[in-house]
Scaffold this motif. Structure first.
Motif, PDB file in Angstrom:
ATOM      1  N   ASP A  27       0.750  -1.232  -0.131  1.00 13.06           N
ATOM      2  CA  ASP A  27      -0.490  -0.053  -0.243  1.00 13.06           C
ATOM      3  C   ASP A  27       0.907   0.898  -0.246  1.00 13.06           C
ATOM      4  O   ASP A  27      -0.110   2.072  -0.297  1.00 13.06           O
ATOM      5  CB  ASP A  27      -0.707   0.205   1.093  1.00 13.06           C
ATOM      6  N   ARG A  28       2.489   1.091   0.254  1.00 11.79           N
ATOM      7  CA  ARG A  28       2.630   2.209   0.242  1.00 11.79           C
ATOM      8  C   ARG A  28       2.787   2.825  -1.368  1.00 11.79           C
ATOM      9  O   ARG A  28       3.636   2.090  -2.176  1.00 11.79           O
ATOM     10  CB  ARG A  28       4.277   2.042   0.404  1.00 11.79           C
ATOM     11  N   PRO A  29       3.436   4.362  -1.328  1.00 11.52           N
ATOM     12  CA  PRO A  29       3.909   4.251  -2.502  1.00 11.52           C
ATOM     13  C   PRO A  29       5.206   3.650  -2.999  1.00 11.52           C
ATOM     14  O   PRO A  29       5.986   2.993  -2.489  1.00 11.52           O
ATOM     15  CB  PRO A  29       4.642   5.651  -2.963  1.00 11.52           C
ATOM     16  N   VAL A  30       5.282   3.138  -4.489  1.00  8.79           N
ATOM     17  CA  VAL A  30       5.543   2.168  -5.475  1.00  8.79           C
ATOM     18  C   VAL A  30       7.599   2.868  -4.778  1.00  8.79           C
ATOM     19  O   VAL A  30       8.536   1.879  -5.044  1.00  8.79           O
ATOM     20  CB  VAL A  30       5.250   2.026  -6.933  1.00  8.79           C
ATOM     21  N   GLU A  31       7.312   3.778  -5.197  1.00  8.08           N
ATOM     22  CA  GLU A  31       8.701   3.801  -5.128  1.00  8.08           C
ATOM     23  C   GLU A  31       9.690   3.693  -3.672  1.00  8.08           C
ATOM     24  O   GLU A  31      11.039   3.750  -3.372  1.00  8.08           O
ATOM     25  CB  GLU A  31       8.922   6.215  -5.430  1.00  8.08           C
ATOM     26  N   HIS A  32       9.152   3.400  -3.022  1.00  6.08           N
ATOM     27  CA  HIS A  32       9.014   3.212  -1.510  1.00  6.08           C
ATOM     28  C   HIS A  32       9.567   2.045  -1.092  1.00  6.08           C
ATOM     29  O   HIS A  32      10.713   1.741  -0.347  1.00  6.08           O
ATOM     30  CB  HIS A  32       8.118   3.642  -0.274  1.00  6.08           C
ATOM     31  N   TRP A  33       8.927   1.220  -2.626  1.00  7.43           N
ATOM     32  CA  TRP A  33       9.256  -0.027  -2.286  1.00  7.43           C
ATOM     33  C   TRP A  33      10.993  -0.132  -2.478  1.00  7.43           C
ATOM     34  O   TRP A  33      11.289  -1.632  -2.094  1.00  7.43           O
ATOM     35  CB  TRP A  33       8.587  -0.895  -2.940  1.00  7.43           C
TER      36      TRP A  33
END
Length: 262
Positions: free
Chosen positions: A150-156
């Motif tokens: 559920d985090r913004p993908v850039e944080h992955w």
């Protein structure tokens, strides 16, 4: 007077086979294309995951590098002699059928290779190695998964753990550091290392994070993390794609100077 034509090296990317609007399609994520085009300085060409349409000899004669990408799918466990993965696990047998037979032929022909995440695992399997299907369930191992979706993908793709780079290896030659921070988006990892492969880096829990082909004269690097998503802010990520691009330019010179077989 004829001026020499400047050409970009051509790098093949084996696609994932996916479903799109009830049709089967062949896809590659933007991050890999961006890193190859903007940092490695090569021309990315997508190769479909369609075994009947792939002629290895034609590809070898036409390309200067091979990239096997990361993917949500896993290498089928049957490919390395293990019990089938749980039915809920995403696999891509069409990609397996292309990448695993193709990879040894490319390496034997001297084509530079970069494998990322699933591509790293494909390199290990192609050389007879096996995979651990759930690293996070093993005693003493870190949780290498990407975390909350559920985090913004850039944080992955933020840095998750350190790696120790093995002195004297391919990665050490251009990394410029002995340790580095990398991201981590995988739940599988190397169990038994394939024959003829060399460890290039490890995580703090001992998990192998980078490998190469020990006998290869060309660039042959597999990494378990995702440098393609960090080429804009990670010196190590940029160094990996720069070194790969340089190797592809050397291959291009050799390929274009070689006579075409009759």
């Amino acid at each position: 007077m004829n001026c020499p034509i400047s050409r970009q090296p051509v790098v093949a990317i084996v696609a994932d086979r996916i479903e799109r609007q009830k049709h089967m399609a062949h896809a590659v994520l933007e991050g890999y294309v961006h890193a190859l085009a903007r940092v490695a300085g090569v021309l990315p060409v997508i190769v479909p995951a369609h075994a009947d349409g792939i002629d290895p000899a034609t590809l070898i004669a036409s390309i200067d590098g091979l990239l096997l990408t990361g993917s949500p799918s896993n290498v089928a466990a049957e490919r390395y002699g293990a019990a089938p993965l749980p039915a809920c696990t995403l696999v891509d047998p069409d990609r397996d059928a292309v990448s695993l037979p193709l990879l040894p032929k490319m390496l034997e022909a001297g084509v530079p290779f970069l494998g990322i995440c699933r591509g790293f695992q494909e390199l290990n399997v192609a050389f007879g190695g096996t995979l651990e299907r759930a690293v996070h369930d093993q005693p003493g191992r870190l949780d290498h998964r990407e975390g909350d979706h559920d985090r913004p993908v850039e944080h992955w793709y933020e840095d998750r753990h350190a790696i120790d780079i093995v002195p004297g290896g391919q990665l050490a030659q251009f990394a410029g550091v002995a340790t580095a921070l990398v991201n981590s988006l995988h739940h599988q990892g190397v169990d038994r290392l394939g024959d003829g492969l060399r460890v290039e880096a490890t995580a703090p829990d001992g998990l192998i994070e980078a490998i190469s082909v020990d006998s290869a004269r060309q660039f042959t690097l597999g990494v378990q993390w995702h440098p393609e998503m960090r080429v804009d802010d990670s010196p190590l990520a940029r160094a990996i794609f720069t070194a790969f691009g340089d190797a592809c330019r050397i291959r291009q010179q050799e390929r274009l100077q070689s006579p075409i077989p009759a």
